[in-house]
Design a protein around this motif. Structure first.
Motif, PDB file in Angstrom:
ATOM      1  N   ALA A   7       0.830  -1.200   0.000  1.00 38.49           N
ATOM      2  CA  ALA A   7       0.000   0.000   0.000  1.00 38.49           C
ATOM      3  C   ALA A   7       0.866   1.252   0.000  1.00 38.49           C
ATOM      4  O   ALA A   7       0.565   2.245  -0.661  1.00 38.49           O
ATOM      5  CB  ALA A   7      -0.920  -0.005   1.228  1.00 38.49           C
ATOM      6  N   ALA A  10       2.250   1.661  -3.436  1.00 39.86           N
ATOM      7  CA  ALA A  10       1.223   2.158  -4.361  1.00 39.86           C
ATOM      8  C   ALA A  10       1.054   3.659  -4.221  1.00 39.86           C
ATOM      9  O   ALA A  10       0.904   4.378  -5.211  1.00 39.86           O
ATOM     10  CB  ALA A  10      -0.109   1.453  -4.094  1.00 39.86           C
ATOM     11  N   ARG A  54      -4.276   0.350  -9.785  1.00 38.04           N
ATOM     12  CA  ARG A  54      -4.748  -0.542  -8.718  1.00 38.04           C
ATOM     13  C   ARG A  54      -5.141   0.230  -7.465  1.00 38.04           C
ATOM     14  O   ARG A  54      -5.955  -0.243  -6.672  1.00 38.04           O
ATOM     15  CB  ARG A  54      -3.656  -1.554  -8.357  1.00 38.04           C
ATOM     16  N   ALA A  55      -4.537   1.390  -7.261  1.00 39.57           N
ATOM     17  CA  ALA A  55      -4.771   2.153  -6.034  1.00 39.57           C
ATOM     18  C   ALA A  55      -5.996   3.052  -6.113  1.00 39.57           C
ATOM     19  O   ALA A  55      -6.361   3.687  -5.125  1.00 39.57           O
ATOM     20  CB  ALA A  55      -3.534   2.994  -5.710  1.00 39.57           C
ATOM     21  N   ASP A  57      -9.864   4.072  -6.207  1.00 39.65           N
ATOM     22  CA  ASP A  57     -11.131   3.573  -5.672  1.00 39.65           C
ATOM     23  C   ASP A  57     -12.183   3.597  -6.778  1.00 39.65           C
ATOM     24  O   ASP A  57     -12.591   4.669  -7.229  1.00 39.65           O
ATOM     25  CB  ASP A  57     -11.570   4.469  -4.511  1.00 39.65           C
ATOM     26  N   SER A  82     -11.437  -3.485  -9.032  1.00 38.28           N
ATOM     27  CA  SER A  82     -11.323  -2.295  -9.879  1.00 38.28           C
ATOM     28  C   SER A  82     -12.628  -1.946 -10.586  1.00 38.28           C
ATOM     29  O   SER A  82     -12.620  -1.204 -11.565  1.00 38.28           O
ATOM     30  CB  SER A  82     -10.222  -2.496 -10.931  1.00 38.28           C
ATOM     31  N   THR A 188      -8.033   7.563  -3.805  1.00 38.57           N
ATOM     32  CA  THR A 188      -7.437   6.340  -3.277  1.00 38.57           C
ATOM     33  C   THR A 188      -8.499   5.417  -2.693  1.00 38.57           C
ATOM     34  O   THR A 188      -9.609   5.844  -2.358  1.00 38.57           O
ATOM     35  CB  THR A 188      -6.402   6.670  -2.197  1.00 38.57           C
ATOM     36  N   MET A 189      -8.152   4.140  -2.575  1.00 32.54           N
ATOM     37  CA  MET A 189      -9.060   3.156  -2.010  1.00 32.54           C
ATOM     38  C   MET A 189      -9.583   3.625  -0.656  1.00 32.54           C
ATOM     39  O   MET A 189      -8.818   4.080   0.190  1.00 32.54           O
ATOM     40  CB  MET A 189      -8.351   1.810  -1.843  1.00 32.54           C
ATOM     41  N   GLY A 202      -5.779  -3.109  -4.479  1.00 34.60           N
ATOM     42  CA  GLY A 202      -4.474  -2.488  -4.639  1.00 34.60           C
ATOM     43  C   GLY A 202      -3.317  -3.459  -4.686  1.00 34.60           C
ATOM     44  O   GLY A 202      -2.172  -3.054  -4.911  1.00 34.60           O
ATOM     45  N   ASP A 204      -0.682  -6.248  -5.961  1.00 32.93           N
ATOM     46  CA  ASP A 204      -0.046  -6.585  -7.231  1.00 32.93           C
ATOM     47  C   ASP A 204      -0.114  -8.095  -7.437  1.00 32.93           C
ATOM     48  O   ASP A 204       0.482  -8.856  -6.671  1.00 32.93           O
ATOM     49  CB  ASP A 204       1.413  -6.119  -7.204  1.00 32.93           C
ATOM     50  N   HIS A 224      -5.380  -6.871 -12.203  1.00 27.26           N
ATOM     51  CA  HIS A 224      -5.613  -7.859 -11.150  1.00 27.26           C
ATOM     52  C   HIS A 224      -5.283  -9.278 -11.596  1.00 27.26           C
ATOM     53  O   HIS A 224      -5.798 -10.242 -11.030  1.00 27.26           O
ATOM     54  CB  HIS A 224      -7.058  -7.777 -10.657  1.00 27.26           C
TER      55      HIS A 224
END
Length: 322
Positions: A7, A10, A54-55, A57, A82, A188-189, A202, A204, A224
């Motif tokens: 995290a 990211a 990935r990061a 939201d 995602s 962000t998430m 998030g 990898d 993902h």
């Protein structure tokens, strides 16, 4: 822990991409910042873009305030780490309005599709359908979809379905510009209250490769998913949210850090193994009793069960103990 470290990485990647309005002054010369208007060139830049995507939201891209301008919001929930979906006005097929949207990364040019019209929204190329098509008398639902992509290769797909008497493309047109503005802001998430905490959000999917002592080309690394060769076998690894009972109906094969793993093999020469990596994510609607609550899952596919078992074990080790 590795997930916490991921995290942090990211967040650093987003800063390196200039997605939060500032640049990391400590970045290595081989990791130059990439803006939304610049196509990544090097492998490091492409990997940074994947990490940044990935990061983000997904549910934050079409907030409830936007949905409320369309109709009565019934549910909003993540489909995948995602993607997000919302149901409005009714739960009945043919009466409800449903929106699905997902974040993607693709180095290939954005492709058109039948019925799409090309346009631009800011720096993004857009292909979207238009209202006006004739429908058969027995059709109950009218669907409209659009795809958009920034030069940085991060894109957004949106699909709207409405009762046939309504105009889903008008809904799409009202949603897409704001969603692209928010995508570029890279929330962000956890920005949206409808996006739950999850150990795979998030994460990898190629992080396990260093533990296995192997690598894979950039073209085989996805938001993902990760495809790689290991010990003579091609492995397809995917993170997702899946009904717990779908996974648990497989044959138990291992437990790693408290994460149960199962043999999900279908009647083919290909094996599917899966492991539950964390607690169930909240559901915005009624949980399907036959599927059970949705849980974060890793699935690995290949032809050698011994290799799959090792990959599943090493992947489960990346996540906090249950």
């Amino acid at each position: 822990m590795l997930i916490r470290r991921a995290a942090i990485v990211a967040a650093a990647v987003i800063a390196a991409l200039g997605l939060v309005g500032c640049q990391d002054q400590r970045q290595e010369p081989t990791r130059p910042p990439v803006s939304w208007t610049t196509a990544p060139i090097s492998d490091d830049q492409h990997l940074a873009v994947l990490g940044a995507a990935r990061a983000i939201d997904p549910c934050a891209l079409v907030p409830r305030s936007t949905l409320e301008s369309i109709g009565t919001v019934l549910t909003v929930e993540v489909d995948t780490p995602s993607s997000c979906a919302a149901e409005l006005n009714s739960t009945e097929f043919g009466s409800k309005t449903r929106l699905n949207w997902s974040i993607s990364v693709d180095r290939d040019p954005l492709a058109s599709f039948e019925g799409a019209v090309e346009s631009r929204i800011g720096d993004a190329v857009v292909f979207a359908e238009r209202d006006g098509a004739e429908h058969a008398p027995d059709v109950l639902v009218h669907t409209c979809m659009g795809s958009a992509r920034f030069p940085v290769t991060i894109g957004l797909f949106v699909q709207v379905s409405t009762p046939v008497a309504d105009k889903p493309c008008a809904v799409l047109d009202s949603v897409l510009p704001g969603a692209l503005d928010l995508l570029r802001a890279a929330p962000t998430m956890g920005t949206s209250p409808d996006t739950p905490e999850s150990v795979v959000a998030g994460a990898d999917p190629c992080a396990v490769l260093s533990r296995l002592g192997t690598t894979t080309p950039l073209a085989e690394q996805f938001v993902h998913g990760c495809v790689f060769d290991y010990q003579g076998s091609t492995i397809d690894l995917q993170y997702s949210y899946t009904g717990e009972r779908i996974v648990a109906q497989g044959d138990p094969i291992l437990v790693v850090n408290g994460h149960p793993g199962y043999d999900l093999r279908s009647i083919t020469e290909t094996y599917w193994y899966g492991a539950v990596l964390g607690p169930a994510i909240p559901s915005a609607g009624t949980v399907n009793s036959s599927l059970g609550p949705r849980v974060p899952v890793v699935k690995v596919m290949g032809r050698d069960p011994a290799v799959l078992r090792e990959v599943l074990t090493r992947t489960a080790e990346l996540f906090p103990a249950a």
